[in-house]
Motif scaffolding. Structure first.
Motif, mmCIF file in Angstrom:
data_model
loop_
_atom_site.group_PDB
_atom_site.id
_atom_site.type_symbol
_atom_site.label_atom_id
_atom_site.label_comp_id
_atom_site.label_asym_id
_atom_site.label_seq_id
_atom_site.Cartn_x
_atom_site.Cartn_y
_atom_site.Cartn_z
ATOM 1 N N GLU A 73 28.671 40.680 30.951
ATOM 2 C CA GLU A 73 28.834 42.196 31.074
ATOM 3 C C GLU A 73 30.244 42.461 31.915
ATOM 4 N N ALA A 74 30.776 41.661 32.747
ATOM 5 C CA ALA A 74 32.075 42.047 33.284
ATOM 6 C C ALA A 74 33.136 41.607 32.391
ATOM 7 N N ALA A 75 32.847 40.663 31.712
ATOM 8 C CA ALA A 75 34.042 40.339 30.848
ATOM 9 C C ALA A 75 34.174 41.246 29.627
ATOM 10 N N PHE A 76 32.771 41.822 29.338
ATOM 11 C CA PHE A 76 32.852 42.845 28.301
ATOM 12 C C PHE A 76 33.570 44.102 28.607
ATOM 13 N N LYS A 77 33.325 44.374 29.802
ATOM 14 C CA LYS A 77 33.889 45.436 30.517
ATOM 15 C C LYS A 77 35.678 45.469 30.775
ATOM 16 N N GLY A 78 35.916 44.319 31.262
ATOM 17 C CA GLY A 78 37.204 43.833 31.398
ATOM 18 C C GLY A 78 37.847 44.085 30.066
ATOM 19 N N ILE A 79 37.588 43.457 28.954
ATOM 20 C CA ILE A 79 38.146 43.272 27.543
ATOM 21 C C ILE A 79 38.294 44.742 27.138
ATOM 22 N N LYS A 80 37.260 45.763 27.213
ATOM 23 C CA LYS A 80 37.333 47.082 26.927
ATOM 24 C C LYS A 80 38.389 47.828 27.528
ATOM 25 N N SER A 81 38.476 47.535 28.757
ATOM 26 C CA SER A 81 39.531 48.068 29.529
ATOM 27 C C SER A 81 40.773 47.939 29.098
ATOM 28 N N ALA A 82 41.127 46.432 28.698
ATOM 29 C CA ALA A 82 42.596 46.077 28.642
ATOM 30 C C ALA A 82 42.666 46.736 26.908
ATOM 31 N N LEU A 83 41.758 46.585 26.160
ATOM 32 C CA LEU A 83 42.048 47.286 24.824
ATOM 33 C C LEU A 83 42.481 48.876 25.111
ATOM 34 N N SER A 84 41.727 49.521 25.984
ATOM 35 C CA SER A 84 42.138 50.937 26.163
ATOM 36 C C SER A 84 43.475 51.007 26.713
ATOM 37 N N ALA A 85 44.046 50.023 27.564
ATOM 38 C CA ALA A 85 45.199 50.060 28.014
ATOM 39 C C ALA A 85 46.303 49.654 27.090
ATOM 40 N N GLY A 86 45.821 49.357 25.863
ATOM 41 C CA GLY A 86 46.845 48.926 24.769
ATOM 42 C C GLY A 86 47.329 47.368 24.734
ATOM 43 N N ALA A 87 46.474 46.552 25.523
ATOM 44 C CA ALA A 87 46.880 45.204 25.412
ATOM 45 C C ALA A 87 46.547 44.472 24.034
ATOM 46 N N LYS A 88 47.113 43.543 23.682
ATOM 47 C CA LYS A 88 46.973 42.758 22.370
ATOM 48 C C LYS A 88 46.962 41.466 22.315
ATOM 49 N N ASN A 89 47.432 40.801 23.565
ATOM 50 C CA ASN A 89 47.336 39.420 23.844
ATOM 51 C C ASN A 89 46.958 39.054 25.188
ATOM 52 N N PRO A 90 45.817 39.518 25.555
ATOM 53 C CA PRO A 90 45.355 39.193 26.934
ATOM 54 C C PRO A 90 45.034 37.662 27.231
ATOM 55 N N LEU A 91 45.136 37.585 28.526
ATOM 56 C CA LEU A 91 44.988 36.206 29.071
ATOM 57 C C LEU A 91 43.589 36.559 29.861
ATOM 58 N N VAL A 92 42.522 36.045 29.966
ATOM 59 C CA VAL A 92 41.264 36.102 30.402
ATOM 60 C C VAL A 92 41.220 34.861 31.646
ATOM 61 N N VAL A 93 41.071 35.409 32.853
ATOM 62 C CA VAL A 93 40.887 34.453 33.933
ATOM 63 C C VAL A 93 39.393 34.294 34.390
ATOM 64 N N LEU A 94 38.736 33.102 33.949
ATOM 65 C CA LEU A 94 37.240 33.034 34.390
ATOM 66 C C LEU A 94 37.024 32.951 35.903
ATOM 67 N N PRO A 95 35.926 33.218 36.328
ATOM 68 C CA PRO A 95 35.628 33.431 37.728
ATOM 69 C C PRO A 95 35.558 31.934 38.194
ATOM 70 N N THR A 96 36.071 32.082 39.686
ATOM 71 C CA THR A 96 36.377 30.739 40.522
ATOM 72 C C THR A 96 35.838 30.952 41.675
ATOM 73 N N GLY A 97 35.677 30.208 42.809
ATOM 74 C CA GLY A 97 35.402 30.105 43.989
ATOM 75 C C GLY A 97 33.786 29.884 44.242
ATOM 76 N N ASN A 98 33.362 30.208 45.613
ATOM 77 C CA ASN A 98 32.076 29.917 46.028
ATOM 78 C C ASN A 98 31.282 31.300 45.065
ATOM 79 N N GLY A 99 30.037 30.631 45.293
ATOM 80 C CA GLY A 99 28.755 31.725 44.535
ATOM 81 C C GLY A 99 28.446 31.350 43.224
ATOM 82 N N LEU A 100 29.143 30.116 42.661
ATOM 83 C CA LEU A 100 28.886 30.069 41.172
ATOM 84 C C LEU A 100 27.971 28.986 40.918
ATOM 85 N N GLN A 101 27.432 28.213 42.020
ATOM 86 C CA GLN A 101 26.599 26.956 41.949
ATOM 87 C C GLN A 101 25.430 27.159 41.407
#
Length: 262
Positions: A73-101
């Protein structure tokens, strides 16, 4: 032309290494917008080729009702925001850090969520080819394990290939994807591939070999007549097990010929 940051939160803990340079603009934006941590947003990047930083928070993942869909859901929302902002070639940074185990496939779920935001319905792709895709390109990274990102990317691509086909067939209107058209779509899809396609369209044969199927089909005529489609794949190496999947698709569901108008 956009960095789409999918993260549990915007703290420095999750912005180490190559992401550290974005900590300051994110913190400044948080001070000006108190809902930023929960809702995310788009930040302009001055003197940066990416032009914009899209932050889409995953939020809490440690409650007993949280599941891996929070990443999608977070990725879906992020790409939608990028599209609305006019992005055509986004780089998606996947989650890192603690809490993913507790989420072994969090990154695959993230990629699939991004892809879902990019799906264009079949009818639009056919009627307006210029609108057949929303982006020119999309890339993914976690700035940590390149090997894991590549293997996850291959997995997500394989899953999304199937999901896109399922959306085309199941999401299109009943005329475009009436049973005969589904058969044509599937035959074209697997043409010159390792998957063999066998379509049974003879009504008498369907009624003889699949009587329940044939009975339901009695209310269908001409362009809506049923089809039985068999897909088979035999690997070049020796198979160790056989998998059989059975499903059905309904073009019009009227309760047979008894339309309950009341």
């Amino acid at each position: 032309d956009a960095i789409v940051l999918i993260s549990l939160n915007a703290s420095k803990e999750h912005l180490s290494g190559s992401l550290a340079k974005y900590a300051e603009p994110l913190e400044a934006y948080k001070q000006a917008n108190h809902s930023f941590d929960k809702e995310g947003g788009v930040i302009p990047l001055i003197n940066n080729a990416a032009k914009r930083l899209v932050y889409s928070p995953v939020g809490a993942v440690n409650r007993d009702y949280d599941d891996v869909r929070r990443f999608s859901e977070a990725a879906f929302k992020g790409i939608k925001s990028a599209l609305s902002a006019g992005a055509k070639n986004p780089l998606v940074v996947l989650p890192t850090g603690n809490g993913l185990q507790n989420y072994s496939l969090f990154d695959a779920a993230t990629i699939l969520g991004a892809y879902y935001a990019l799906y264009v319905p079949l009818e639009i792709r056919e009627a307006i080819p210029s609108k057949s895709k929303k982006l020119d390109s999309i890339n993914f990274t976690n700035f940590a394990s390149t090997e894991r990102t590549q293997s996850t990317y291959r997995l997500a691509n394989a899953i999304e290939s199937g999901r896109s086909v399922a959306r085309d067939i199941g999401g299109s209107d009943p005329e475009r994807m009436a049973a005969p058209n589904v058969a044509v779509y599937v035959q074209q899809l697997f043409q010159n591939s390792a998957v063999k396609v066998n379509v049974i369209s003879d009504i008498k044969l369907l009624e003889k070999d699949y009587p329940c199927f044939g009975a339901v089909n009695r209310a269908s005529v001409d362009r809506h007549q049923a089809r039985a489609i068999f897909l088979s794949y035999e690997p070049t190496e020796k198979a160790t097990k056989t998998l059989i999947f059975v499903g059905k698709g309904v073009t019009y569901d009227t309760g047979g010929a008894d339309i309950k108008a009341g």
